[in-house]
Design a protein around this motif. Structure first.
Motif, PDB file in Angstrom:
ATOM      1  N   TYR A  32       0.896  -1.169   0.005  1.00 12.82           N
ATOM      2  CA  TYR A  32      -0.060   0.126   0.056  1.00 12.82           C
ATOM      3  C   TYR A  32       0.939   1.091  -0.044  1.00 12.82           C
ATOM      4  CZ  TYR A  32      -3.998   2.949   1.045  1.00 12.82           C
ATOM      5  OH  TYR A  32      -4.878   3.905   1.152  1.00 12.82           O
ATOM      6  N   GLY A  33       0.837   2.153  -1.051  1.00 15.95           N
ATOM      7  CA  GLY A  33       1.691   3.312  -1.225  1.00 15.95           C
ATOM      8  C   GLY A  33       0.952   4.719  -1.208  1.00 15.95           C
ATOM      9  N   ALA A  34       1.758   5.657  -1.452  1.00 14.12           N
ATOM     10  CA  ALA A  34       1.183   6.941  -1.430  1.00 14.12           C
ATOM     11  C   ALA A  34       0.131   7.135  -2.357  1.00 14.12           C
ATOM     12  CB  ALA A  34       2.508   7.895  -1.442  1.00 14.12           C
ATOM     13  N   LYS A  35       0.411   6.586  -3.551  1.00 14.48           N
ATOM     14  CA  LYS A  35      -0.693   6.911  -4.722  1.00 14.48           C
ATOM     15  C   LYS A  35      -1.855   6.155  -4.325  1.00 14.48           C
ATOM     16  CE  LYS A  35       1.074   7.009  -8.698  1.00 14.48           C
ATOM     17  NZ  LYS A  35       1.634   6.539 -10.070  1.00 14.48           N
ATOM     18  N   ASP A  36      -1.901   5.000  -3.687  1.00 12.83           N
ATOM     19  CA  ASP A  36      -3.161   4.488  -3.130  1.00 12.83           C
ATOM     20  C   ASP A  36      -3.904   5.025  -2.119  1.00 12.83           C
ATOM     21  OD1 ASP A  36      -2.686   2.084  -4.819  1.00 12.83           O
ATOM     22  OD2 ASP A  36      -1.200   1.415  -3.299  1.00 12.83           O
ATOM     23  N   PHE A  37      -3.023   5.667  -1.071  1.00 15.66           N
ATOM     24  CA  PHE A  37      -3.600   6.491  -0.073  1.00 15.66           C
ATOM     25  C   PHE A  37      -4.135   7.704  -0.609  1.00 15.66           C
ATOM     26  CE2 PHE A  37      -3.447   9.826   3.377  1.00 15.66           C
ATOM     27  CZ  PHE A  37      -4.238   9.104   4.060  1.00 15.66           C
ATOM     28  N   GLY A  38      -3.505   8.414  -1.592  1.00 12.96           N
ATOM     29  CA  GLY A  38      -4.307   9.521  -2.212  1.00 12.96           C
ATOM     30  C   GLY A  38      -5.344   9.228  -3.017  1.00 12.96           C
ATOM     31  N   ALA A  39      -5.519   8.076  -3.681  1.00 13.07           N
ATOM     32  CA  ALA A  39      -6.732   7.900  -4.296  1.00 13.07           C
ATOM     33  C   ALA A  39      -7.894   7.385  -3.286  1.00 13.07           C
ATOM     34  CB  ALA A  39      -6.592   6.710  -5.217  1.00 13.07           C
ATOM     35  N   ASP A  40      -7.528   6.881  -2.086  1.00 13.02           N
ATOM     36  CA  ASP A  40      -8.527   6.440  -1.203  1.00 13.02           C
ATOM     37  C   ASP A  40      -8.894   7.810  -0.155  1.00 13.02           C
ATOM     38  OD1 ASP A  40      -8.767   3.680  -1.697  1.00 13.02           O
ATOM     39  OD2 ASP A  40      -7.053   3.281  -0.334  1.00 13.02           O
ATOM     40  N   ALA A  41      -8.016   8.782   0.013  1.00 14.19           N
ATOM     41  CA  ALA A  41      -8.282   9.986   0.500  1.00 14.19           C
ATOM     42  C   ALA A  41      -9.353  10.683  -0.189  1.00 14.19           C
ATOM     43  CB  ALA A  41      -7.128  10.825   0.762  1.00 14.19           C
ATOM     44  N   LEU A  42      -9.294  10.716  -1.610  1.00 13.62           N
ATOM     45  CA  LEU A  42     -10.163  11.821  -2.329  1.00 13.62           C
ATOM     46  C   LEU A  42     -11.467  11.135  -2.549  1.00 13.62           C
ATOM     47  CD1 LEU A  42     -10.389  14.191  -3.983  1.00 13.62           C
ATOM     48  CD2 LEU A  42      -9.600  12.829  -5.921  1.00 13.62           C
ATOM     49  N   ALA A  43     -11.490   9.611  -2.651  1.00 16.48           N
ATOM     50  CA  ALA A  43     -12.638   9.012  -2.752  1.00 16.48           C
ATOM     51  C   ALA A  43     -13.458   9.120  -1.339  1.00 16.48           C
ATOM     52  CB  ALA A  43     -12.583   7.306  -2.803  1.00 16.48           C
ATOM     53  N   GLY A  44     -12.767   8.855  -0.307  1.00 16.32           N
ATOM     54  CA  GLY A  44     -13.323   8.941   1.075  1.00 16.32           C
ATOM     55  C   GLY A  44     -13.995  10.240   1.326  1.00 16.32           C
ATOM     56  N   LEU A  45     -13.345  11.423   0.860  1.00 13.83           N
ATOM     57  CA  LEU A  45     -13.771  12.716   1.064  1.00 13.83           C
ATOM     58  C   LEU A  45     -15.136  12.774   0.196  1.00 13.83           C
ATOM     59  CD1 LEU A  45     -13.499  15.717   2.012  1.00 13.83           C
ATOM     60  CD2 LEU A  45     -12.162  16.307  -0.051  1.00 13.83           C
ATOM     61  N   THR A  46     -15.242  12.391  -1.105  1.00 18.03           N
ATOM     62  CA  THR A  46     -16.346  12.339  -1.709  1.00 18.03           C
ATOM     63  C   THR A  46     -17.519  11.775  -1.328  1.00 18.03           C
ATOM     64  OG1 THR A  46     -14.968  12.383  -3.816  1.00 18.03           O
ATOM     65  CG2 THR A  46     -17.095  11.907  -4.209  1.00 18.03           C
ATOM     66  N   VAL A  47     -17.397  10.444  -0.695  1.00 16.35           N
ATOM     67  CA  VAL A  47     -18.378  10.038  -0.027  1.00 16.35           C
ATOM     68  C   VAL A  47     -19.001  10.424   1.192  1.00 16.35           C
ATOM     69  CG1 VAL A  47     -19.051   7.610   1.038  1.00 16.35           C
ATOM     70  CG2 VAL A  47     -17.542   7.459  -0.981  1.00 16.35           C
ATOM     71  N   ALA A  48     -18.184  11.128   2.006  1.00 18.35           N
ATOM     72  CA  ALA A  48     -18.307  11.823   3.166  1.00 18.35           C
ATOM     73  C   ALA A  48     -19.292  12.874   2.841  1.00 18.35           C
ATOM     74  CB  ALA A  48     -17.078  12.317   3.932  1.00 18.35           C
ATOM     75  N   ILE A  49     -19.123  13.661   1.840  1.00 18.46           N
ATOM     76  CA  ILE A  49     -19.843  14.891   1.385  1.00 18.46           C
ATOM     77  C   ILE A  49     -21.148  14.535   1.250  1.00 18.46           C
ATOM     78  CG2 ILE A  49     -19.850  16.543  -0.478  1.00 18.46           C
ATOM     79  CD1 ILE A  49     -17.248  16.584  -0.431  1.00 18.46           C
ATOM     80  N   VAL A  50     -21.446  12.999   0.321  1.00 16.09           N
ATOM     81  CA  VAL A  50     -22.714  12.520   0.252  1.00 16.09           C
ATOM     82  C   VAL A  50     -23.143  12.169   1.572  1.00 16.09           C
ATOM     83  CG1 VAL A  50     -23.910  10.797  -1.118  1.00 16.09           C
ATOM     84  CG2 VAL A  50     -21.880  12.050  -2.154  1.00 16.09           C
ATOM     85  N   ALA A  51     -22.326  11.309   2.517  1.00 22.07           N
ATOM     86  CA  ALA A  51     -23.191  10.823   3.533  1.00 22.07           C
ATOM     87  C   ALA A  51     -23.444  11.668   4.597  1.00 22.07           C
ATOM     88  CB  ALA A  51     -21.889   9.846   4.134  1.00 22.07           C
ATOM     89  N   LEU A  52     -22.636  12.747   4.773  1.00 20.01           N
ATOM     90  CA  LEU A  52     -23.010  13.958   5.967  1.00 20.01           C
ATOM     91  C   LEU A  52     -24.631  14.397   5.768  1.00 20.01           C
ATOM     92  CD1 LEU A  52     -21.435  15.466   8.060  1.00 20.01           C
ATOM     93  CD2 LEU A  52     -21.186  17.241   6.467  1.00 20.01           C
TER      94      LEU A  52
END
Length: 567
Positions: A32-52
């Motif tokens: 698990y690398g920095a590129k994976d974390f970057g993609a997950d961080a952006l996807a997680g933020l997108t979902v959080a905006i919907v979920a809030l």
């Protein structure tokens, strides 16, 4: 005997540790690398905006305070991603639970909901460890569509009070009394609330069409809150009804209980466990279909159980995998369960930093959010297609739908599955006797019995043509096994032939599953043929969208092979 001709050995059964190791651990071992974390961080933020906004709306729609939805998304959502058997699953409060939670709270209070959810969590963990998750796939499509549409109707009815701004002191949970109470209170409608709810719906639907990547629900809630504050509109808000949203998680606690209380809430615990298992595994299947990955259903059930117990321990409500948020996670480019864990962290940060802002949100706009959710979850196209497919599927569908609306979700699912089983037996007896003239299950026969036996000669179709035959009824209980075989065929050929000569019937669930397999072959450029399909089988396949130019029908395998080799 030629050793090369012996059948391949069956791989050893996976160990307990392999089956129940969280997908997160498996993926971290792979690297698990920095590129994976970057993609997950952006996807997680997108979902959080919907979920809030959705988490608060679902909690309020369930008869609870908005922070309970946030607590659920934070604690339950984090654990579902961290412990589950799916790479992309997003957990949180779900619209499907609104009806059930409202009824439980009305009968037993919030403490009863906590106790029922904790028991349901234990039941889900037990089901997972007993490896019962696989059998959830046996629930027929008309049952899932029926209860989902029924829940959607009840959710919409439950939001009429907020959509119209009605002055209604007590709103019953059951649909018929609820509609009667709403009708009697229609004279108290609030024009400002109606305007805000309509604006929220227009913004959500309009942005989805014009700017589909924008967070329509969050924008609608923010705009309506701003208008409410600027013009001092006389409408109910989160602050006026519930007070300020807390800025931290509560301390873990569980209510006291006795044997009588356990008995009283046990039927509700069964309902939560059943609905949670169905909803979460359906969500995981959707993610598999979008990505080509495979989840582990029993590991997922164990995670769902643990997450439900933890969610109510920290002041939340029932939690499950959510189809819309999981699909959003996939489309946003998530790579691992870290995205789901980060979505919970983002919601926690909102709670710590900006919770007081939630007090300005008008309940009318949250009603608009749930109205859109109800419209989307109704599965209108599937409902109409099942009504047209056959009298049997239509009967199961309508029985489940009407029982969900007017009786009880658990009864609806039980009756639907039972009707589906009887319908299958009826179809088997009718089709085998009338269309094939053979027994439902053929007896063993001696090699010398019957007509003169001929020497076996292997058919030669060429490397670019693959032929696969299905033998027996292709119905909902056989779907998982057949799809598993088809998915393991391997390299995609130029021509794929699926022979239905020995298939007496195909039901809607099986046909829909086959449609997903055809979609995979289409993506690889494979030409698909169905051969020797009986009229009733062909009707079922056509109803599922398996028609030209996606699929070509032919009388026999040899007709297709001759045409393919001739071209």
């Amino acid at each position: 005997m030629d050793a090369s001709a012996s059948p391949p050995r069956k791989p050893p059964a996976p160990t307990f540790r392999e089956l129940f190791t969280p997908k997160l651990i498996t993926l971290l071992r792979e690297g698990y690398g920095a590129k994976d974390f970057g993609a997950d961080a952006l996807a997680g933020l997108t979902v959080a905006i919907v979920a809030l906004p959705l988490s608060m709306a679902i909690a309020i729609g369930s008869g609870l305070s908005p922070e309970k939805g946030l607590f659920t998304a934070i604690v339950g959502g984090f654990l579902i991603s961290a412990l589950g058997g799916s790479r992309f699953q997003i957990g949180g409060p779900a619209g499907a639970f609104i009806v059930l939670i409202a009824a439980i709270v009305e009968r037993h209070g919030y403490d009863g909901l906590v106790l029922a959810t904790s028991m349901a969590g234990l039941l889900m963990m037990l089901a997972g460890f007993l490896r019962l998750g696989t059998y959830i796939k046996y629930i027929p499509l008309p049952v899932t569509v029926g209860f989902t549409a029924g829940i959607a109707v009840i959710i919409f009815a439950s939001q009429m009070k907020e959509l119209l701004g009605l002055d209604l002191a007590h709103e019953p949970a059951a649909l018929a009394p609820k509609l009667a109470a709403i009708w009697s209170a229609l004279g108290s409608f609030n024009p400002a609330a109606i305007g805000l709810s309509l604006l929220a719906v227009v913004l959500i639907v309009g942005l989805r069409r014009v700017k589909p990547k924008w967070p329509g629900m969050l924008i609608a809630v923010a705009v309506t809150a701003l208008l409410t504050a600027l013009f001092q509109l006389d409408v109910a808000t989160i602050g006026s009804r519930f007070g300020e949203v807390p800025r931290m998680l509560p301390s873990p606690s569980l209510p006291s209980f006795d044997l009588a209380k356990l008995r009283a809430v046990f039927p509700d615990a069964l309902a939560i466990a059943l609905l949670g298992a169905i909803e979460s595994l359906l969500s995981a299947v959707v993610a598999d279909g979008m990505t080509g990955r495979k989840h582990r259903s029993n590991c997922e059930l164990v995670a769902q159980g643990a997450a439900n117990i933890a969610a109510v321990t920290f002041g939340g409500m029932c939690v499950t995998g959510t189809i819309a948020r999981t699909a959003t996670n996939v489309r946003a480019g998530a790579r691992t369960p870290v995205s789901g864990m980060l979505h919970s962290v983002y919601i926690l940060l909102f709670l710590l930093v900006a919770a007081p802002l939630a007090a300005y949100i008008p309940l009318a706009s949250l009603g608009g959010v749930l109205a859109v959710v109800a419209w989307n979850m109704a599965e209108k196209e599937e409902f109409a297609a099942l009504l047209r497919s056959s009298w049997g599927d239509a009967t199961v569908l309508m029985a489940t739908f009407l029982l969900t609306i007017f009786e009880d979700l658990t009864i609806a699912i039980t009756v639907g599955v039972t009707l589906g089983a009887f319908l299958f037996m009826h179809r088997m007896a009718e089709n085998v006797e009338v269309e094939t003239g053979h027994a439902l299950v053929a007896d063993d026969a001696a090699d010398t019995a019957g007509e003169q036996r001929t020497r076996y000669e292997p058919a030669t179709y060429g490397r670019d043509v693959v032929v696969y035959r299905i033998s027996g009824a292709f119905f909902f209980a056989a779907t998982a096994a057949v799809r598993g075989v088809l998915d393991r065929i391997g390299e995609h050929p130029k021509t794929f032939i699926l022979d239905f000569a020995d298939v007496p019937l195909v039901d809607s669930t099986a046909a829909k599953s086959l449609e997903g397999f055809v979609h995979q072959l289409e993506g690889a450029g494979t030409k698909v043929y169905f051969t020797a399909a009986r009229p009733n089988v062909r009707r079922a396949l056509l109803s599922a969208g398996l028609r030209s130019p996606r699929v070509h029908y032919a009388p026999s395998i040899q007709d297709v092979v001759d045409a393919a080799q001739g071209s």
